[in-house]
Write a protein that holds these residues in place. Structure first.
Motif, PDB file in Angstrom:
ATOM      1  N   PHE A  34     -92.030  22.889  34.268  1.00 16.74           N
ATOM      2  CA  PHE A  34     -92.756  24.011  35.251  1.00 16.74           C
ATOM      3  C   PHE A  34     -93.241  23.288  36.392  1.00 16.74           C
ATOM      4  O   PHE A  34     -93.254  23.741  37.499  1.00 16.74           O
ATOM      5  N   ALA A  35     -93.888  22.215  36.226  1.00 15.33           N
ATOM      6  CA  ALA A  35     -94.402  21.303  37.512  1.00 15.33           C
ATOM      7  C   ALA A  35     -93.395  21.277  38.401  1.00 15.33           C
ATOM      8  O   ALA A  35     -93.655  21.245  39.816  1.00 15.33           O
ATOM      9  N   LEU A  36     -92.131  20.639  38.108  1.00 11.87           N
ATOM     10  CA  LEU A  36     -91.135  20.473  38.907  1.00 11.87           C
ATOM     11  C   LEU A  36     -90.797  21.586  39.830  1.00 11.87           C
ATOM     12  O   LEU A  36     -90.303  21.630  40.950  1.00 11.87           O
ATOM     13  N   ILE A  37     -90.545  22.759  39.190  1.00 13.08           N
ATOM     14  CA  ILE A  37     -90.224  23.822  39.526  1.00 13.08           C
ATOM     15  C   ILE A  37     -91.042  24.612  40.704  1.00 13.08           C
ATOM     16  O   ILE A  37     -90.677  25.071  41.603  1.00 13.08           O
ATOM     17  N   ARG A  38     -92.558  24.212  40.475  1.00 13.15           N
ATOM     18  CA  ARG A  38     -93.464  24.666  41.094  1.00 13.15           C
ATOM     19  C   ARG A  38     -93.532  23.801  42.480  1.00 13.15           C
ATOM     20  O   ARG A  38     -93.960  24.301  43.474  1.00 13.15           O
ATOM     21  N   ALA A  39     -93.197  22.508  42.167  1.00 11.87           N
ATOM     22  CA  ALA A  39     -93.132  21.676  43.419  1.00 11.87           C
ATOM     23  C   ALA A  39     -91.768  21.822  44.217  1.00 11.87           C
ATOM     24  O   ALA A  39     -91.743  21.205  45.441  1.00 11.87           O
ATOM     25  N   GLY A  40     -90.998  22.714  43.677  1.00  9.34           N
ATOM     26  CA  GLY A  40     -89.845  22.970  44.814  1.00  9.34           C
ATOM     27  C   GLY A  40     -88.689  22.131  44.541  1.00  9.34           C
ATOM     28  O   GLY A  40     -87.752  22.048  45.311  1.00  9.34           O
ATOM     29  N   VAL A  41     -88.727  21.220  43.501  1.00  7.61           N
ATOM     30  CA  VAL A  41     -87.572  20.188  42.996  1.00  7.61           C
ATOM     31  C   VAL A  41     -86.472  20.725  42.707  1.00  7.61           C
ATOM     32  O   VAL A  41     -85.394  20.370  43.043  1.00  7.61           O
ATOM     33  N   GLY A  42     -86.610  21.989  42.003  1.00  2.61           N
ATOM     34  CA  GLY A  42     -85.357  22.678  41.672  1.00  2.61           C
ATOM     35  C   GLY A  42     -85.588  23.866  40.783  1.00  2.61           C
ATOM     36  O   GLY A  42     -86.608  23.982  40.516  1.00  2.61           O
ATOM     37  N   ALA A  43     -84.499  24.673  40.393  1.00  6.81           N
ATOM     38  CA  ALA A  43     -84.508  25.742  39.613  1.00  6.81           C
ATOM     39  C   ALA A  43     -84.055  25.103  37.986  1.00  6.81           C
ATOM     40  O   ALA A  43     -83.695  24.099  37.940  1.00  6.81           O
ATOM     41  N   CYS A  44     -84.501  26.041  36.942  1.00  8.56           N
ATOM     42  CA  CYS A  44     -84.276  25.543  35.670  1.00  8.56           C
ATOM     43  C   CYS A  44     -83.752  26.410  34.761  1.00  8.56           C
ATOM     44  O   CYS A  44     -84.380  27.699  34.861  1.00  8.56           O
ATOM     45  N   VAL A  45     -82.891  26.438  33.901  1.00  6.75           N
ATOM     46  CA  VAL A  45     -82.384  27.327  33.008  1.00  6.75           C
ATOM     47  C   VAL A  45     -83.432  27.300  31.648  1.00  6.75           C
ATOM     48  O   VAL A  45     -83.538  26.416  31.172  1.00  6.75           O
ATOM     49  N   LEU A  46     -84.105  28.441  31.532  1.00 11.35           N
ATOM     50  CA  LEU A  46     -85.011  28.655  30.554  1.00 11.35           C
ATOM     51  C   LEU A  46     -84.865  29.824  29.857  1.00 11.35           C
ATOM     52  O   LEU A  46     -84.459  30.957  30.167  1.00 11.35           O
ATOM     53  N   SER A  47     -85.337  30.041  28.397  1.00  8.47           N
ATOM     54  CA  SER A  47     -85.365  31.105  27.784  1.00  8.47           C
ATOM     55  C   SER A  47     -86.546  32.101  28.169  1.00  8.47           C
ATOM     56  O   SER A  47     -87.444  31.840  28.760  1.00  8.47           O
ATOM     57  N   ALA A  48     -86.221  33.563  27.790  1.00 11.34           N
ATOM     58  CA  ALA A  48     -87.316  34.231  27.868  1.00 11.34           C
ATOM     59  C   ALA A  48     -88.639  34.032  27.293  1.00 11.34           C
ATOM     60  O   ALA A  48     -89.664  34.444  27.756  1.00 11.34           O
ATOM     61  N   LEU A  49     -88.466  33.445  26.431  1.00  7.11           N
ATOM     62  CA  LEU A  49     -89.551  32.820  25.357  1.00  7.11           C
ATOM     63  C   LEU A  49     -90.444  31.887  26.335  1.00  7.11           C
ATOM     64  O   LEU A  49     -91.785  32.020  26.576  1.00  7.11           O
ATOM     65  N   ALA A  50     -89.633  30.933  27.052  1.00  5.63           N
ATOM     66  CA  ALA A  50     -90.375  29.990  28.019  1.00  5.63           C
ATOM     67  C   ALA A  50     -91.123  30.762  29.191  1.00  5.63           C
ATOM     68  O   ALA A  50     -92.021  30.375  29.574  1.00  5.63           O
ATOM     69  N   ALA A  51     -90.351  31.883  29.552  1.00  4.02           N
ATOM     70  CA  ALA A  51     -90.868  32.781  30.766  1.00  4.02           C
ATOM     71  C   ALA A  51     -92.002  33.289  30.497  1.00  4.02           C
ATOM     72  O   ALA A  51     -92.926  33.730  31.173  1.00  4.02           O
TER      73      ALA A  51
END
Length: 307
Positions: free
Chosen positions: A230-247
């Motif tokens: 989450f921190a890396l995504i929020r910082a704009g480092v990249g996107a990530c494949v996550l489950s709808a549970l994690a979302a």
């Protein structure tokens, strides 16, 4: 030495009532039976515990010294019995649980809040791990209950029961230009994806449905911890494949998330227990509360409950 609880209860009752007659009524014994019990106790320890007169019964010096000991032993025994009854009823005891972080973060706070309210004497030790790690921990007997996805060959050591399924999607950094139209497996190749460790349920699902994906994606970052993702995504480092549970995680609901339009691309969450090993009452209570709480969780639309 043959001193029993019967002797201790008789002694404490007579000492409190200062009367064999009153103590025998309290204990529902005949006076002769009570007198015999006290005599057995005195003979066993070799001391006179009571001074008997025509008007009352009083403790000797030795009896006064023995009384607090007898009361403590009786109290300890009652506390032990109470503790055993609570454990048998599932209202106390310990339960060891290993869970994936997405489920632990989204569901278990509500479960533990309910347990704390209704079963405050149950102690829960919670470990987070990858799905592969969860399976290994329950297989080895380190934990009583595992909650995660089926990864690898469990064989005949474990029983599993499905709790939910969660479709996979992509979580993007804030302000990202999101793809238009359905998000397909082909479109993943053009995204700046971060990668998971190989023993996670996400990687297992991707390798099964999109076996050539990571040969096409130029991924230079591997990260498994959900909070770091989450921190890396929020910082704009990249996107990530996550489950709808994690979302469904409360701290990530403001991040852009799109479900993948790929048949069968999902993770399934199971409860794992060791086959042939009965659950403790505390573990059984934990699972009961989990199943009661699960329908009340505000999941992302990509999550489907089984129970």
């Amino acid at each position: 030495m043959n001193i029993s609880l019967r002797h201790l209860r008789a002694f404490a009752a007579v000492a409190t009532a200062e009367s064999f007659t009153a103590a025998s009524r309290q204990l529902f014994l005949t006076q002769s039976t009570l007198t015999k019990t006290i005599r057995e106790l005195e003979q066993e320890i070799g001391l006179t515990l009571f001074e008997r007169t025509t008007r009352k019964v009083s403790l000797t010096t030795q009896g006064n010294a023995f009384l607090p000991v007898a009361r403590r032993l009786l109290n300890d025994f009652e506390l032990l019995l109470s503790d055993l009854r609570e454990k048998s009823a599932g209202s106390s005891g310990s339960v060891y649980v290993a869970s994936g972080m997405a489920f632990a973060s989204c569901v278990l706070p509500e479960v533990l809040k309910r347990l704390k309210r209704d079963y405050p004497c149950i102690h829960v030790r919670l470990l987070d791990d990858t799905s592969g790690g969860v399976v290994r921990r329950i297989e080895s007997g380190e934990v009583d209950i595992g909650i995660g996805s089926y990864v690898g060959a469990v064989g005949n050591k474990l029983d599993k029961r499905k709790l939910l399924s969660a479709r996979l999607g992509v979580m993007f950094p804030p302000g990202s230009q999101l793809p238009t139209g359905p998000l397909s497996g082909q479109s993943l190749r053009d995204l700046p994806l971060m990668q998971d460790e190989s023993d996670t349920s996400i990687m297992s699902a991707l390798e099964q449905c999109l076996p050539e994906l990571w040969q096409k994606v130029n991924s230079k970052i591997t990260v498994t911890n959900l909070d770091i993702q989450f921190a890396l995504i929020r910082a704009g480092v990249g996107a990530c494949v996550l489950s709808a549970l994690a979302a469904s995680h409360p701290t990530a609901q403001d991040l852009p998330y799109r479900l993948l339009d790929v048949a069968g691309l999902q993770r399934e969450i199971h409860i794992f227990t060791r086959r042939g090993v009965p659950l403790s009452p505390a573990a059984f209570t934990f699972l009961q509360v989990l199943e009661e709480v699960l329908p009340s969780i505000a999941f992302h639309p990509g999550v489907t409950l089984t129970v």
